[in-house]
Every structure is written in structure tokens, then in C-alpha cells.
Design an enzyme around this catalytic site. Sequence first.
Site, PDB file in Angstrom:
ATOM      1  N   ARG A 161       0.825  -1.209   0.000  1.00  0.00           N
ATOM      2  CA  ARG A 161       0.000   0.000   0.000  1.00  0.00           C
ATOM      3  C   ARG A 161       0.858   1.258   0.000  1.00  0.00           C
ATOM      4  O   ARG A 161       2.049   1.218   0.298  1.00  0.00           O
ATOM      5  CB  ARG A 161      -0.898   0.015   1.243  1.00  0.00           C
ATOM      6  CG  ARG A 161      -0.080  -0.013   2.521  1.00  0.00           C
ATOM      7  CD  ARG A 161      -0.946  -0.157   3.756  1.00  0.00           C
ATOM      8  NE  ARG A 161      -0.154  -0.064   4.970  1.00  0.00           N
ATOM      9  CZ  ARG A 161      -0.482   0.655   6.033  1.00  0.00           C
ATOM     10  NH1 ARG A 161      -1.595   1.314   6.061  1.00  0.00           N
ATOM     11  NH2 ARG A 161       0.282   0.687   7.095  1.00  0.00           N
TER      12      ARG A 161
ATOM     13  N   THR B 159      12.361   3.739   8.361  1.00  0.00           N
ATOM     14  CA  THR B 159      11.850   3.026   7.188  1.00  0.00           C
ATOM     15  C   THR B 159      12.193   3.766   5.898  1.00  0.00           C
ATOM     16  O   THR B 159      11.984   4.979   5.795  1.00  0.00           O
ATOM     17  CB  THR B 159      10.322   2.876   7.285  1.00  0.00           C
ATOM     18  OG1 THR B 159      10.020   2.215   8.507  1.00  0.00           O
ATOM     19  CG2 THR B 159       9.779   2.071   6.112  1.00  0.00           C
TER      20      THR B 159
ATOM     21  N   LYS C 123      15.232   0.233   7.725  1.00  0.00           N
ATOM     22  CA  LYS C 123      14.300  -0.833   7.344  1.00  0.00           C
ATOM     23  C   LYS C 123      13.899  -0.586   5.893  1.00  0.00           C
ATOM     24  O   LYS C 123      13.243   0.408   5.577  1.00  0.00           O
ATOM     25  CB  LYS C 123      13.084  -0.803   8.263  1.00  0.00           C
ATOM     26  CG  LYS C 123      12.006  -1.765   7.820  1.00  0.00           C
ATOM     27  CD  LYS C 123      11.179  -2.197   8.993  1.00  0.00           C
ATOM     28  CE  LYS C 123       9.811  -2.642   8.543  1.00  0.00           C
ATOM     29  NZ  LYS C 123       9.074  -3.297   9.603  1.00  0.00           N
TER      30      LYS C 123
ATOM     31  N   LYS D 102      12.032  -1.274   2.494  1.00  0.00           N
ATOM     32  CA  LYS D 102      10.825  -1.888   1.943  1.00  0.00           C
ATOM     33  C   LYS D 102      11.094  -2.402   0.528  1.00  0.00           C
ATOM     34  O   LYS D 102      11.529  -1.638  -0.345  1.00  0.00           O
ATOM     35  CB  LYS D 102       9.688  -0.864   1.918  1.00  0.00           C
ATOM     36  CG  LYS D 102       9.205  -0.456   3.310  1.00  0.00           C
ATOM     37  CD  LYS D 102       8.501  -1.599   4.020  1.00  0.00           C
ATOM     38  CE  LYS D 102       7.774  -1.125   5.282  1.00  0.00           C
ATOM     39  NZ  LYS D 102       7.104  -2.255   5.971  1.00  0.00           N
TER      40      LYS D 102
ATOM     41  N   ASP E 129       5.944 -11.219  10.388  1.00  0.00           N
ATOM     42  CA  ASP E 129       5.114 -10.052  10.729  1.00  0.00           C
ATOM     43  C   ASP E 129       3.645 -10.383  10.450  1.00  0.00           C
ATOM     44  O   ASP E 129       2.908 -10.769  11.360  1.00  0.00           O
ATOM     45  CB  ASP E 129       5.582  -8.823   9.943  1.00  0.00           C
ATOM     46  CG  ASP E 129       4.786  -7.568  10.301  1.00  0.00           C
ATOM     47  OD1 ASP E 129       3.928  -7.632  11.203  1.00  0.00           O
ATOM     48  OD2 ASP E 129       5.005  -6.517   9.675  1.00  0.00           O
TER      49      ASP E 129
ATOM     50  N   ASP F 279      10.911  -1.109  15.968  1.00  0.00           N
ATOM     51  CA  ASP F 279      10.648  -0.498  14.664  1.00  0.00           C
ATOM     52  C   ASP F 279       9.483   0.455  14.900  1.00  0.00           C
ATOM     53  O   ASP F 279       8.351   0.169  14.584  1.00  0.00           O
ATOM     54  CB  ASP F 279      10.307  -1.633  13.681  1.00  0.00           C
ATOM     55  CG  ASP F 279       9.769  -1.127  12.360  1.00  0.00           C
ATOM     56  OD1 ASP F 279      10.116   0.002  11.974  1.00  0.00           O
ATOM     57  OD2 ASP F 279       8.985  -1.858  11.721  1.00  0.00           O
TER      58      ASP F 279
ATOM     59  N   ASP G  75       9.258   4.021  14.189  1.00  0.00           N
ATOM     60  CA  ASP G  75       9.721   5.293  13.635  1.00  0.00           C
ATOM     61  C   ASP G  75       8.595   6.196  13.133  1.00  0.00           C
ATOM     62  O   ASP G  75       8.868   7.291  12.655  1.00  0.00           O
ATOM     63  CB  ASP G  75      10.715   5.039  12.494  1.00  0.00           C
ATOM     64  CG  ASP G  75      10.105   4.218  11.357  1.00  0.00           C
ATOM     65  OD1 ASP G  75       9.157   3.461  11.625  1.00  0.00           O
ATOM     66  OD2 ASP G  75      10.573   4.339  10.210  1.00  0.00           O
TER      67      ASP G  75
HETATM   68 MG    MG Z   1       6.456  -5.595   8.237  1.00  0.00          MG
END
Ligand code: MG
Length: 363
Positions: free
Chosen positions: A24, A135, A160, A162, A242, A319, A321
Site C-alpha cells: 500500500r 523506514t 528498514k 521496503k 510479521d 521499529d 519510527d
Molecule cells: Mg512488516
Amino acid sequence: MKITNIKVGTLEASLKKPFKTALRTVERVESVLVRVETDEGATGYGEAPPTAVITGDVARGIEGALRDHLAPPLLGRHVEDLEGNLALVDRTLVHNTSPKAALDMALHDLWAQRWHAPLWRLLGGAPRTLETDCTISLNPPEEMARDAAEAVAEGFHILKIKVGRDPKLDRERLHAVRRAAPKAALRVDANQGWTTKEAIRILRALEDDGLDIDLVEQPVPGYDLEGLKAVTDAVAVPVLADEAAVGPREVFRLLAMRGADMINIKLMKTGGIRGALAVCALAEAAGVEVMVGSMMETRLSVTAAVALAASRNVVTRVDLDTPFLCADDPVEGGALYDGPRISLWETPGLGITGVRSGRGQPS
Ligand code: MG
């Protein structure tokens, strides 16, 4: 102290830049806000961001669940009976983990206020500072490299990344980020974007490339526990569950089959702190470390996640942020942010002293 009123409103914050994953794109944080009031004038705060692609919860569903189902049975009950109140919330409706999480944190907030101590302390935590990652949204490789360099310049040591859209390009994305941030610890999040075989192929290639990766998060679809286990068994990089690791029941099954190396807890998946503590206990029993993360949330519900993270040794990574990714902050009090460093508060409960509501007034 008795619960006299529960109000449902909205909470909004704009983002510095759009947040993009394989699932998304988010332009703005728009959460449901809960205020639980008592006969002694105290207010407990809770937040539920609708994250339909992960929890299935949408804004109007969250509001309806709170107003029509979860709030009425709590009226008149004692704040001190935390376990009784939380068990009641849990059994009033199935699923609906986001509205349950909002009420769970508000009830924890009031309970800790009642005993005049910050929530992290009552959960067993000692004063400490947490360090969050930052992220890097899913974009073309050169844009991700720029964002990574910017995050490092702002003091972040952990990124992190993506990925999860086009495995070949994902490898390029990771190399571009690594060149831009040679010393940063890299966490890779595919958000369910790869098939089992794609995941094994790309992760082995990254190992051959010598690209040092801290962990890979949810490489395959959340429902595919066997696929997740196959990846976990096939690669050296630790695999963090996750979307597959929802609440205690799902995590119990995942850990029993040794389907992942680590578990990512989010309050919106576990239905709040009570479920999250159960997941922590399961993970600890299985010898598995935990990361505490969040959806796209404001600093209100993130403060509840910070209280949890600060109270359990099995939580080795955070995580959290999203307050840093927000351009404005509608919350007063709570966890304090200074770049990647998160400090705890000394005021009772969640330490929230005020909230600027979004559209409309709380009702
Ligand atoms: Mg995740």
C-alpha cells in the site's frame, strides 16, 4: 476509580513523504481515537489506525465496534480490575484486534494512572533509551539510496528497507541502499511480496553478494506458514514473521512448527498490550527474539508500544519510527523522540497530557 464515559473521535497527522510498501501507499495517518473517562476526572487514551490490508479493520468498523459493542459493557466497571476489563473486551467480539487494542491501551493507561506510575514501570521496565530504525519506502533504487543517505545523516544507524515488488529490482534496491549507507544495519521487509522460491533465490543471491543483512521480514504471504518455514529453513539470514504472526494463537502455531526465527509484535495485531505480553512469553519460551513495531500510527499508540518494548528483555529490536515520519504531532506528553532515540516518560500511565483531535469533535 470507575469508568463513566467512553468517547470515540479521530486523530490525524500528515507525513513528511508518502509511505510505500509492497502492500500500500499511505499519504496521511488517520486513526480512531478513544478517550475513557472516570468518576475521578482521569482520562485514558487509545488509538487504532485502520490498516485494512493487514488487520482487516476499517475506520467505520473500528468506530462501530467501539461505540456499539466494546464500550457499553465497560461503563461502571472499576479501573483497578484490569484483567477482568481486558478479558471482557476480548470476549465481547471475535477478531477486531484494532479497536480492542485502542481500548486495551486506554485501560492500561488508566490503571497505571490509578497507581501513580508510568506504565512501562508497572509492566516491569527499568529506565532506558530505545533505538528505532528508519523506514525507507519502496521506490526506484536511486530514490531509496537518497532516502537512506538522508536517514543516516539524521542520525539513524538502522534502516528498514521496503521491497517485495519485482525480485530482480529488489536486489538492485538493496545494493543501492547498501552503497549509500555502508555502515547501517539493514532490515529488509518484503511485506509478503515474494513467493517461497523467489524469496529463497533472492536471499541466497544477497548472501553470495556479501550484502550483510540483519533480518528479512515477512518474505511470503502471511497465510502461508509452510512457505515461511521453507524460507526460514533454506537461508542463513534470520526470518522475522510479521503478517503471519498475528496474536498469541497464531504465534503459538508458528513457533511450534519453527516457522520463523523472530516475531514482530504490533499492538494492532495482538489486540493490545495483554495479547502482546502473551506473545512475548511464547517467544521467550521458544528461545525466539521479538521486535516491536507499529502500523502507521501517531505517537499516542506508539507510546503504548514503547511501554511494552521497554518492559521485556525478549524485545531486542524496535521499529517505531512513525512519529519521526510524521510532519506534525497531535499528541502532548508520552514517549520522547530525538532522531532514532526514544526516551521514557516519568508521568503516570502513558503520560499523555493532551491530544489534538482530527475532523469533528469526540462524541
Ligand atoms: Mg512488516
